[in-house]
Design a protein around this motif. Structure first.
Motif, short mmCIF file in Angstrom:
data_model
loop_
_atom_site.label_atom_id
_atom_site.label_comp_id
_atom_site.label_asym_id
_atom_site.label_seq_id
_atom_site.Cartn_x
_atom_site.Cartn_y
_atom_site.Cartn_z
N ARG A 61 0.81 -1.22 0.00
CA ARG A 61 0.00 0.00 0.00
C ARG A 61 0.85 1.27 0.00
N GLY A 62 2.07 1.18 0.48
CA GLY A 62 2.91 2.37 0.50
C GLY A 62 2.85 3.18 1.77
N ASP A 63 2.21 2.64 2.83
CA ASP A 63 2.23 3.33 4.11
C ASP A 63 3.63 3.23 4.73
N ILE A 64 3.88 4.04 5.75
CA ILE A 64 5.17 4.02 6.43
C ILE A 64 5.08 3.01 7.57
N LEU A 65 5.86 1.94 7.47
CA LEU A 65 5.69 0.79 8.35
C LEU A 65 6.79 0.71 9.40
N GLY A 66 6.38 0.23 10.57
CA GLY A 66 7.32 -0.08 11.63
C GLY A 66 7.05 -1.48 12.15
N HIS A 67 7.87 -1.92 13.08
CA HIS A 67 7.68 -3.28 13.62
C HIS A 67 7.97 -3.30 15.11
N ALA A 68 7.20 -4.14 15.82
CA ALA A 68 7.37 -4.39 17.26
C ALA A 68 6.62 -5.68 17.55
N VAL A 69 7.17 -6.79 17.12
CA VAL A 69 6.39 -8.03 17.06
C VAL A 69 6.61 -8.96 18.26
N VAL A 70 7.32 -8.52 19.29
CA VAL A 70 7.54 -9.38 20.46
C VAL A 70 6.55 -8.96 21.54
N ALA A 71 5.42 -9.64 21.61
CA ALA A 71 4.28 -9.18 22.41
C ALA A 71 4.59 -9.10 23.90
N ASP A 72 5.38 -10.04 24.41
CA ASP A 72 5.58 -10.08 25.86
C ASP A 72 6.66 -9.12 26.34
N LYS A 73 7.24 -8.33 25.46
CA LYS A 73 8.27 -7.38 25.85
C LYS A 73 7.84 -5.92 25.70
N VAL A 74 6.80 -5.67 24.92
CA VAL A 74 6.46 -4.31 24.52
C VAL A 74 5.83 -3.53 25.66
N ASP A 75 6.27 -2.27 25.83
CA ASP A 75 5.58 -1.32 26.70
C ASP A 75 4.43 -0.76 25.88
N GLU A 76 3.25 -1.33 26.03
CA GLU A 76 2.14 -0.99 25.14
C GLU A 76 1.75 0.49 25.20
N PRO A 77 1.62 1.11 26.38
CA PRO A 77 1.28 2.54 26.39
C PRO A 77 2.31 3.39 25.64
N ALA A 78 3.58 3.03 25.72
CA ALA A 78 4.61 3.78 24.99
C ALA A 78 4.42 3.61 23.49
N LEU A 79 4.16 2.38 23.04
CA LEU A 79 3.96 2.14 21.62
C LEU A 79 2.75 2.92 21.10
N TYR A 80 1.63 2.88 21.86
CA TYR A 80 0.44 3.61 21.42
C TYR A 80 0.72 5.11 21.36
N SER A 81 1.41 5.63 22.36
CA SER A 81 1.69 7.06 22.40
C SER A 81 2.49 7.49 21.17
N ILE A 82 3.53 6.74 20.84
CA ILE A 82 4.38 7.09 19.69
C ILE A 82 3.59 7.02 18.40
N LEU A 83 2.80 5.95 18.23
CA LEU A 83 2.01 5.79 17.01
C LEU A 83 0.98 6.90 16.85
N LEU A 84 0.30 7.25 17.92
CA LEU A 84 -0.71 8.30 17.85
C LEU A 84 -0.07 9.64 17.54
N LEU A 85 1.08 9.92 18.12
CA LEU A 85 1.78 11.17 17.84
C LEU A 85 2.26 11.22 16.40
N LEU A 86 2.75 10.09 15.88
CA LEU A 86 3.14 10.03 14.47
C LEU A 86 1.93 10.28 13.57
N SER A 87 0.79 9.70 13.93
CA SER A 87 -0.42 9.90 13.13
C SER A 87 -0.85 11.37 13.16
N ARG A 88 -0.72 11.99 14.31
CA ARG A 88 -1.08 13.41 14.41
C ARG A 88 -0.15 14.27 13.56
N LEU A 89 1.16 13.97 13.61
CA LEU A 89 2.11 14.72 12.79
C LEU A 89 1.80 14.54 11.31
N ALA A 90 1.48 13.30 10.91
CA ALA A 90 1.17 13.03 9.50
C ALA A 90 -0.05 13.82 9.04
#
Length: 337
Positions: free
Chosen positions: A28-57
């Motif tokens: 599709r041509g979207d800007i992609l990232g990865h964080a595929v290790v579920a048991d290690k991820v700080d989920e609130p941090a990931l959501y915060s970064i993604l939402l801020l990136l979406s707002r900037l876009a």
């Protein structure tokens, strides 16, 4: 690093092919990232970064979405939580839900679930991604996955937990950034991280590519089978040497290597175990002890204070170093990038 000798991956357990929706996301041509290790991820941090990136876009009229590959089990948890009624809705998800609504997005607009993948399929994702998020809660003991990401040309962004802050030298594809506010749960504190990712993925991708190229060269030199043989041989030789000994009273108190950030003013410490707020007494004793020898502290400190200091050692705030360190602090495998 196994992929140096086996470019398609040494471990093929898991799905050998990407699911159709993952391949569609790549096409599709979207800007992609990865964080595929579920048991290690700080989920609130990931959501915060993604939402801020979406707002900037949206604010900058980019016309493309930022999306992240995550593990299927993590995606199921998110979707299940977002569908709960108001009286059972988890408090930690309120900000994520409300921000999605404000941006006119759904969780599926930002998150791409993938099953457990064989390494050849995972490497295909890494080559397609422009950023990897390693804001984790798990103290990484080594870090094959982030090294594989940089080696395949995808920079990573991390709080540096565990060995992640030591894997590569500065300017080689690992961006370590963490603040007190981030560690203690402020979603807006991740804006500088989002700004850097936006710059590296959109505004100046050539610089990010160059840093990954330098990182790949370092990985080829430092994480190959022969360097591993040399390192193990050197350690075995060192075991045959008579160790230098030090009197306990000569040992010097320092912050533990587990401490990533320490603020005496707020009494907050970010450690590889967890964020921690020290009491005023703990803060005062910590500041008074740093840089002093055990002998000086023992002669000038009461029994109750000694017990508090011992607890600070046990909880990973304080550590000891000998008076003539032979290796500079943080010298292993480079420093923060």
């Amino acid at each position: 690093l196994p992929c140096l000798e086996e470019p398609d991956g040494a471990l093929q357990e898991g799905n050998p092919e990407l699911p159709w929706h993952a391949r569609e996301a790549i096409d599709r041509g979207d800007i992609l990232g990865h964080a595929v290790v579920a048991d290690k991820v700080d989920e609130p941090a990931l959501y915060s970064i993604l939402l801020l990136l979406s707002r900037l876009a949206q604010e900058r009229g980019l016309g493309r979405r930022f999306r992240v590959f995550i593990a299927e089990e993590m995606f199921r948890r998110v979707q299940t939580a977002l569908e709960l009624p108001a009286d059972r809705f988890p408090e930690e998800m309120v900000s994520f839900r409300d921000s999605l609504r404000a941006l006119g997005l759904t969780a599926a607009d930002l998150l791409i679930p993938v099953p457990h993948l064989g390494q050849s399929a995972l490497f295909e994702i890494l080559r397609a991604c422009r950023f990897g998020l390693f804001y984790n809660t798990f103290a990484e003991p080594f870090g094959f996955y982030p090294l594989e990401s940089v080696f395949h040309g995808c920079p990573i962004y991390t709080n540096g937990i565990g060995n992640l802050r030591y894997l590569l030298p500065e300017g080689c594809g690992i961006h370590v950034h963490e603040t007190e506010a981030m560690g203690f749960g402020d979603p807006m504190a991740y804006l500088p991280v989002a700004e850097v990712i936006y710059r590296d993925a959109v505004t100046d991708p050539a610089s990010a590519e160059e840093r990954c190229r330098r990182g790949a060269e370092f990985i080829l030199r430092s994480y190959n089978r022969e360097s591993f043989r040399r390192d193990v041989a050197a350690e075995l030789d060192r075991l045959d040497a008579k160790p230098e000994t030090f009197d306990f009273d000569s040992l010097i108190v320092r912050l533990s290597p587990l401490v990533r950030l320490w603020s005496p003013a707020t009494r907050r410490a970010l450690t590889d175990h967890s964020p921690r707020m020290l009491s005023e007494n703990e803060r005062d004793l910590t500041e008074a002890a740093l840089g002093r020898t055990c002998g000086e502290i023992r002669r000038s400190t009461g029994e109750r204070e000694i017990e508090i200091l011992q607890n600070l050692f046990q909880t990973g705030i304080l550590a000891l170093t000998h008076p003539r360190p032979s290796t500079p602090e943080g010298a292993f495998r480079g420093a923060r990038a």
